[in-house]
Scaffold this motif. Structure first.
Motif, PDB file in Angstrom:
ATOM      1  N   ARG A  96      -0.839   6.829  -7.993  1.00 29.07           N
ATOM      2  CA  ARG A  96      -0.707   8.112  -8.689  1.00 29.07           C
ATOM      3  C   ARG A  96       0.204   9.070  -7.930  1.00 29.07           C
ATOM      4  N   ASN A  97       0.319   8.875  -6.629  1.00 28.97           N
ATOM      5  CA  ASN A  97       1.076   9.799  -5.780  1.00 28.97           C
ATOM      6  C   ASN A  97       2.458   9.241  -5.461  1.00 28.97           C
ATOM      7  N   ARG A  98       3.363  10.138  -5.114  1.00 29.18           N
ATOM      8  CA  ARG A  98       4.687   9.732  -4.659  1.00 29.18           C
ATOM      9  C   ARG A  98       4.705   9.736  -3.137  1.00 29.18           C
ATOM     10  N   TYR A  99       5.219   8.664  -2.561  1.00 30.96           N
ATOM     11  CA  TYR A  99       5.184   8.509  -1.111  1.00 30.96           C
ATOM     12  C   TYR A  99       6.566   8.391  -0.483  1.00 30.96           C
ATOM     13  N   GLY A 100       7.565   8.051  -1.249  1.00 22.89           N
ATOM     14  CA  GLY A 100       8.871   7.777  -0.667  1.00 22.89           C
ATOM     15  C   GLY A 100       8.920   6.377  -0.076  1.00 22.89           C
ATOM     16  N   GLU A 101       9.860   6.159   0.805  1.00 22.20           N
ATOM     17  CA  GLU A 101      10.051   4.839   1.408  1.00 22.20           C
ATOM     18  C   GLU A 101       9.583   4.850   2.861  1.00 22.20           C
ATOM     19  N   PHE A 102       9.139   3.675   3.311  1.00 24.27           N
ATOM     20  CA  PHE A 102       8.603   3.533   4.661  1.00 24.27           C
ATOM     21  C   PHE A 102       9.386   2.469   5.426  1.00 24.27           C
ATOM     22  N   ASP A 103       9.298   2.573   6.758  1.00 25.66           N
ATOM     23  CA  ASP A 103       9.925   1.580   7.631  1.00 25.66           C
ATOM     24  C   ASP A 103       8.977   0.425   7.934  1.00 25.66           C
ATOM     25  N   LEU A 104       7.674   0.686   7.803  1.00 26.00           N
ATOM     26  CA  LEU A 104       6.668  -0.332   8.116  1.00 26.00           C
ATOM     27  C   LEU A 104       5.510  -0.212   7.140  1.00 26.00           C
ATOM     28  N   LEU A 105       5.103  -1.347   6.577  1.00 24.77           N
ATOM     29  CA  LEU A 105       3.869  -1.448   5.804  1.00 24.77           C
ATOM     30  C   LEU A 105       2.916  -2.372   6.543  1.00 24.77           C
ATOM     31  N   VAL A 106       1.637  -2.049   6.477  1.00 23.11           N
ATOM     32  CA  VAL A 106       0.597  -2.880   7.093  1.00 23.11           C
ATOM     33  C   VAL A 106      -0.501  -3.103   6.056  1.00 23.11           C
ATOM     34  N   ASP A 107      -0.891  -4.361   5.887  1.00 26.24           N
ATOM     35  CA  ASP A 107      -1.986  -4.698   4.977  1.00 26.24           C
ATOM     36  C   ASP A 107      -2.865  -5.737   5.650  1.00 26.24           C
ATOM     37  N   TYR A 108      -4.078  -5.336   5.981  1.00 26.42           N
ATOM     38  CA  TYR A 108      -5.070  -6.269   6.521  1.00 26.42           C
ATOM     39  C   TYR A 108      -6.158  -6.475   5.473  1.00 26.42           C
ATOM     40  N   GLY A 109      -6.030  -7.545   4.683  1.00 26.93           N
ATOM     41  CA  GLY A 109      -7.102  -7.962   3.797  1.00 26.93           C
ATOM     42  C   GLY A 109      -7.253  -7.169   2.514  1.00 26.93           C
ATOM     43  N   THR A 110      -6.181  -6.526   2.058  1.00 26.76           N
ATOM     44  CA  THR A 110      -6.257  -5.816   0.779  1.00 26.76           C
ATOM     45  C   THR A 110      -5.712  -6.668  -0.363  1.00 26.76           C
ATOM     46  N   LEU A 111      -4.504  -7.172  -0.221  1.00 25.15           N
ATOM     47  CA  LEU A 111      -3.912  -7.969  -1.298  1.00 25.15           C
ATOM     48  C   LEU A 111      -4.777  -9.167  -1.647  1.00 25.15           C
ATOM     49  N   ASP A 112      -5.303  -9.861  -0.651  1.00 26.05           N
ATOM     50  CA  ASP A 112      -6.077 -11.073  -0.931  1.00 26.05           C
ATOM     51  C   ASP A 112      -7.427 -10.777  -1.580  1.00 26.05           C
ATOM     52  N   ASP A 113      -7.826  -9.510  -1.618  1.00 27.55           N
ATOM     53  CA  ASP A 113      -9.103  -9.121  -2.212  1.00 27.55           C
ATOM     54  C   ASP A 113      -8.977  -8.837  -3.704  1.00 27.55           C
ATOM     55  N   LEU A 114      -7.764  -8.961  -4.240  1.00 28.60           N
ATOM     56  CA  LEU A 114      -7.505  -8.609  -5.631  1.00 28.60           C
ATOM     57  C   LEU A 114      -7.449  -9.854  -6.522  1.00 28.60           C
ATOM     58  N   SER A 115      -7.678  -9.632  -7.809  1.00 34.51           N
ATOM     59  CA  SER A 115      -7.479 -10.698  -8.789  1.00 34.51           C
ATOM     60  C   SER A 115      -5.986 -11.006  -8.906  1.00 34.51           C
ATOM     61  N   GLN A 116      -5.658 -12.111  -9.563  1.00 33.71           N
ATOM     62  CA  GLN A 116      -4.247 -12.478  -9.711  1.00 33.71           C
ATOM     63  C   GLN A 116      -3.461 -11.395 -10.448  1.00 33.71           C
ATOM     64  N   ASP A 117      -4.020 -10.849 -11.513  1.00 29.13           N
ATOM     65  CA  ASP A 117      -3.324  -9.790 -12.252  1.00 29.13           C
ATOM     66  C   ASP A 117      -3.115  -8.562 -11.384  1.00 29.13           C
ATOM     67  N   ASN A 118      -4.136  -8.189 -10.613  1.00 29.66           N
ATOM     68  CA  ASN A 118      -4.010  -7.014  -9.760  1.00 29.66           C
ATOM     69  C   ASN A 118      -3.085  -7.265  -8.571  1.00 29.66           C
ATOM     70  N   ARG A 119      -2.972  -8.515  -8.136  1.00 34.82           N
ATOM     71  CA  ARG A 119      -1.989  -8.816  -7.088  1.00 34.82           C
ATOM     72  C   ARG A 119      -0.573  -8.545  -7.600  1.00 34.82           C
ATOM     73  N   ALA A 120      -0.319  -8.913  -8.830  1.00 33.53           N
ATOM     74  CA  ALA A 120       0.999  -8.641  -9.414  1.00 33.53           C
ATOM     75  C   ALA A 120       1.236  -7.132  -9.523  1.00 33.53           C
ATOM     76  N   ARG A 121       0.207  -6.380  -9.905  1.00 33.85           N
ATOM     77  CA  ARG A 121       0.345  -4.918  -9.988  1.00 33.85           C
ATOM     78  C   ARG A 121       0.572  -4.320  -8.607  1.00 33.85           C
ATOM     79  N   TYR A 122      -0.137  -4.827  -7.622  1.00 30.63           N
ATOM     80  CA  TYR A 122       0.043  -4.373  -6.233  1.00 30.63           C
ATOM     81  C   TYR A 122       1.497  -4.554  -5.809  1.00 30.63           C
ATOM     82  N   VAL A 123       2.042  -5.744  -6.006  1.00 30.65           N
ATOM     83  CA  VAL A 123       3.425  -6.001  -5.594  1.00 30.65           C
ATOM     84  C   VAL A 123       4.380  -5.039  -6.296  1.00 30.65           C
ATOM     85  N   ALA A 124       4.180  -4.832  -7.594  1.00 35.51           N
ATOM     86  CA  ALA A 124       5.047  -3.930  -8.350  1.00 35.51           C
ATOM     87  C   ALA A 124       4.957  -2.499  -7.830  1.00 35.51           C
ATOM     88  N   ASN A 125       3.784  -2.086  -7.340  1.00 33.12           N
ATOM     89  CA  ASN A 125       3.605  -0.735  -6.816  1.00 33.12           C
ATOM     90  C   ASN A 125       4.123  -0.591  -5.393  1.00 33.12           C
TER      91      ASN A 125
END
Length: 200
Positions: A96-125
């Motif tokens: 919902r929020n605007r964040y701009g661009e980052f130099d580093l992203l970190v994800d520990y155990g978030t993407l793998d906790d999603l359904s296949q459809d929500n994984r696709a939405r995550y990547v798109a976001n």
């Protein structure tokens, strides 16, 4: 009970199993100089251990999570550590929020906790949060999904899934993980990837 309610309840009533301080791969990359201070985003930051670690090492950090109970803990922990981290309540499958661009992203155990459809939405976001050169540290449970995991539509990242979802935009290095998943273990395997955005 939806996922957000479940996580909120867990964070309010207990110490969740993953509340264990900054994670090993992140610490090694920072202490070894492979990740240098920059603008960083902790995706699914939970109670903020990784975000706080980065802030203590000179990173400009934002942490995002959809569980307000986790963010309340994270803000208290950051205040106790004497560091500034911007913690934001948001949903990585529909930001919902605007964040701009980052130099580093970190994800520990978030993407793998999603359904296949929500994984696709995550990547798109998440992709619009990156630019050429952005690094992405992704840690996940990873093994060939077992029959019951396929049946319920939830489970680990499958071998090759990270490359399938991110390989068009990132150069991908597997930096840690289980070489041979133990199929009969409760948690057969894990993997950590350090990816670098190649396409703008």
């Amino acid at each position: 009970m939806n996922a957000r309610t479940w996580y909120n309840m867990g964070y309010r009533l207990a110490r969740m199993p993953w509340e264990m301080g900054p994670r090993q791969e992140l610490v090694e990359l920072v202490s070894g100089g492979r990740l240098l201070p920059c603008r960083a985003l902790d995706l699914g930051c939970g109670t903020g251990a990784n975000a706080i670690y980065l802030a203590r090492h000179g990173f400009d950090v934002t942490g995002v999570d959809f569980a307000p109970a986790a963010l309340a803990k994270a803000r208290r922990a950051a205040a106790a550590a004497g560091v500034a981290v911007r913690f934001v309540e948001d949903d990585l499958t529909g930001l919902r929020n605007r964040y701009g661009e980052f130099d580093l992203l970190v994800d520990y155990g978030t993407l793998d906790d999603l359904s296949q459809d929500n994984r696709a939405r995550y990547v798109a976001n998440v992709l619009p949060l990156t630019r050429a050169g952005t690094r992405f540290l992704l840690w996940a449970f990873e093994w060939p999904p077992r029959w019951f995991e396929r049946r319920i539509g939830l489970g680990p990242m499958a071998p090759g899934e990270v490359v399938r979802r991110f390989g068009g935009e990132f150069a991908i290095e597997r930096i840690a993980g289980t070489e041979t998943p133990g199929r009969w273990r409760m948690i057969p395997g894990v993997a950590a990837y350090l990816m670098t955005r190649t396409a703008g």
